[in-house]
Write an enzyme that holds these catalytic residues in place. Sequence first.
Site, PDB file in Angstrom:
ATOM      1  N   GLU A   1     -19.409  14.995   1.673  1.00  0.00           N
ATOM      2  CA  GLU A   1     -19.652  14.054   0.561  1.00  0.00           C
ATOM      3  C   GLU A   1     -20.885  13.189   0.808  1.00  0.00           C
ATOM      4  OE1 GLU A   1     -16.401  11.349  -0.328  1.00  0.00           O
ATOM      5  OE2 GLU A   1     -17.467  10.474  -2.020  1.00  0.00           O
TER       6      GLU A   1
ATOM      7  N   LYS B   1     -12.318  14.917   4.896  1.00  0.00           N
ATOM      8  CA  LYS B   1     -13.420  14.370   4.109  1.00  0.00           C
ATOM      9  C   LYS B   1     -14.241  13.382   4.920  1.00  0.00           C
ATOM     10  CE  LYS B   1     -13.920  10.874   1.528  1.00  0.00           C
ATOM     11  NZ  LYS B   1     -13.718   9.771   0.578  1.00  0.00           N
TER      12      LYS B   1
ATOM     13  N   LYS C   1     -18.879  17.592  -2.117  1.00  0.00           N
ATOM     14  CA  LYS C   1     -18.438  16.516  -3.032  1.00  0.00           C
ATOM     15  C   LYS C   1     -19.651  15.636  -3.344  1.00  0.00           C
ATOM     16  CE  LYS C   1     -15.122  12.688  -3.441  1.00  0.00           C
ATOM     17  NZ  LYS C   1     -13.748  12.277  -3.195  1.00  0.00           N
TER      18      LYS C   1
ATOM     19  N   ARG D   1       0.853  -1.199   0.000  1.00  0.00           N
ATOM     20  CA  ARG D   1       0.000   0.000   0.000  1.00  0.00           C
ATOM     21  C   ARG D   1       0.887   1.247   0.000  1.00  0.00           C
ATOM     22  NH1 ARG D   1      -2.919  -3.215   3.802  1.00  0.00           N
ATOM     23  NH2 ARG D   1      -2.125  -2.043   5.590  1.00  0.00           N
TER      24      ARG D   1
ATOM     25  N   GLY E   1     -17.717   7.843  -8.755  1.00  0.00           N
ATOM     26  CA  GLY E   1     -18.798   6.915  -8.437  1.00  0.00           C
ATOM     27  C   GLY E   1     -18.875   5.625  -9.234  1.00  0.00           C
ATOM     28  N   GLY E   2     -17.828   5.304 -10.007  1.00  0.00           N
ATOM     29  CA  GLY E   2     -17.878   4.082 -10.808  1.00  0.00           C
ATOM     30  C   GLY E   2     -18.069   4.359 -12.294  1.00  0.00           C
TER      31      GLY E   2
HETATM   32  C1  5MM Z   1     -11.218   6.285  -2.196  1.00  0.00           C
HETATM   33  O1  5MM Z   1     -12.494   5.794  -1.933  1.00  0.00           O
HETATM   34  C2  5MM Z   1     -13.170   6.470  -0.885  1.00  0.00           C
HETATM   35  C3  5MM Z   1     -13.865   5.503   0.028  1.00  0.00           C
HETATM   36  O2  5MM Z   1     -12.949   4.634   0.539  1.00  0.00           O
HETATM   37  P1  5MM Z   1     -13.424   3.554   1.639  1.00  0.00           P
HETATM   38  O3  5MM Z   1     -14.724   2.971   1.146  1.00  0.00           O
HETATM   39  O4  5MM Z   1     -12.332   2.573   1.648  1.00  0.00           O
HETATM   40  O5  5MM Z   1     -13.564   4.281   2.925  1.00  0.00           O
HETATM   41  C4  5MM Z   1     -14.304   7.321  -1.439  1.00  0.00           C
HETATM   42  O6  5MM Z   1     -14.880   8.092  -0.427  1.00  0.00           O
HETATM   43  C5  5MM Z   1     -13.842   8.241  -2.507  1.00  0.00           C
HETATM   44  O7  5MM Z   1     -13.050   9.259  -1.958  1.00  0.00           O
HETATM   45  C6  5MM Z   1     -15.018   8.910  -3.177  1.00  0.00           C
HETATM   46  O8  5MM Z   1     -16.173   8.113  -3.184  1.00  0.00           O
HETATM   47  C7  5MM Z   1     -14.674   9.229  -4.599  1.00  0.00           C
HETATM   48  O9  5MM Z   1     -14.219   8.062  -5.202  1.00  0.00           O
HETATM   49  P2  5MM Z   1     -14.678   7.700  -6.667  1.00  0.00           P
HETATM   50  O10 5MM Z   1     -13.934   6.441  -6.990  1.00  0.00           O
HETATM   51  O11 5MM Z   1     -16.167   7.524  -6.593  1.00  0.00           O
HETATM   52  O12 5MM Z   1     -14.284   8.885  -7.531  1.00  0.00           O
END
Ligand code: 5MM
Length: 346
Positions: free
Chosen positions: A179, A138, A221, A48, A264-265
């Site tokens: 968020e 966040k 966010k 990691r 979000g995927g």
């Molecule tokens: C990096 O993923 C974050 C959540 O991590 P965990 O589920 O392990 O706590 C997530 O909050 C991320 O910062 C946001 O959802 C934005 O990620 P995406 O991939 O949707 O752009």
Amino acid sequence: MNKYADELRKTAKAMVAPGKGILAMDESNGTCNKRLASVGAEQTEEKRRQYRELIITTPELGDSISGAILYDETIRQSTADGQLFREALQQKGMIPGIKVDTGAKDLAGHPNEKVTEGLDGLRDRIAEYYQMGARFAKWRAVITIGDGIPSRACIEANAHALARYAALCQEGGLVPIVEPEVMMDGDHTIERCYEVTSETLRTVFDQLATQGVEFDQMILKPNMVLPGKGCSQQASVDQVADMTMRCLMNNVPAAVTGVAFLSGGQDEQSASAHLNAMNVKYGDMIPWEVTFSYARAIQGPALDNWQGKQSNVEKSQALLAHRAKCNSAAHKGEYSPEMEKQPAMV
Ligand code: 5MM
């Protein structure tokens, strides 16, 4: 008057400065391990660390990225040369940020719904992170669309927690990224996503106001307004841009410094195209900066190429820098699919 008010305003503006966006690299260990496993890399603390070093030491990342959201493990880690990651970011002009929620847990009495935890002891954790150099935080709430859900209980519990988190952050000198994520999972229509996102944002801003959160010292966010992944009727780029902007214009106060979307995927190119269309079509009429705070839509190609191997680091960094550049262009409304044809320079 909060003693950090001026600093918070300045940090919030820098986070969404024109052409800049926020890199989400705050995967908890469980999620990071899943990502490592998906490319056949070992799931250890050292792997990691290596992966996060690859990201943070990417040349010229600071041209497109204003700040990076770290996880507790990561904010304490260093490069192989012994430089703390948080200092490496600062040296390259990026602001270190920190995820402070402790994850989405089952909401009692509400099957298939979650509430995000992490308020206990948060004031002390914020003080420690501020000392370490973090200047923003966040917290992610998860709202799922399904049969009979989301419930008011889920939306209200999450909005209340987000507001208490945001108030504590501002008290302690960290700009809160708020968020509330309405998930893409499911077969719901884009209209249903619009309704649920509107209700969620209205409730979140109501709670933020109740808790005395200053809107000009925070970043929102949100998710984009999209049909569920399983919906038979997918949407055009313009439709996503139009419905997302209408939803935000109707529900987000003008004083908010910036909107930094999660991906979000969505696939990487759609995430860039949607952000670009919003800035091209609405840039002149919206009161906030509209940018990105993507995790998967920035990291994806770099992670796939890396596979845990040192020999792949350079190419992975080029792929990461390329996605950051595409999204930086999208923030300015200058992205075009032509950019995707330029090979990532190694
Ligand atoms: C990096 O993923 C974050 C959540 O991590 P965990 O589920 O392990 O706590 C997530 O909050 C991320 O910062 C946001 O959802 C934005 O990620 P995406 O991939 O949707 O752009």
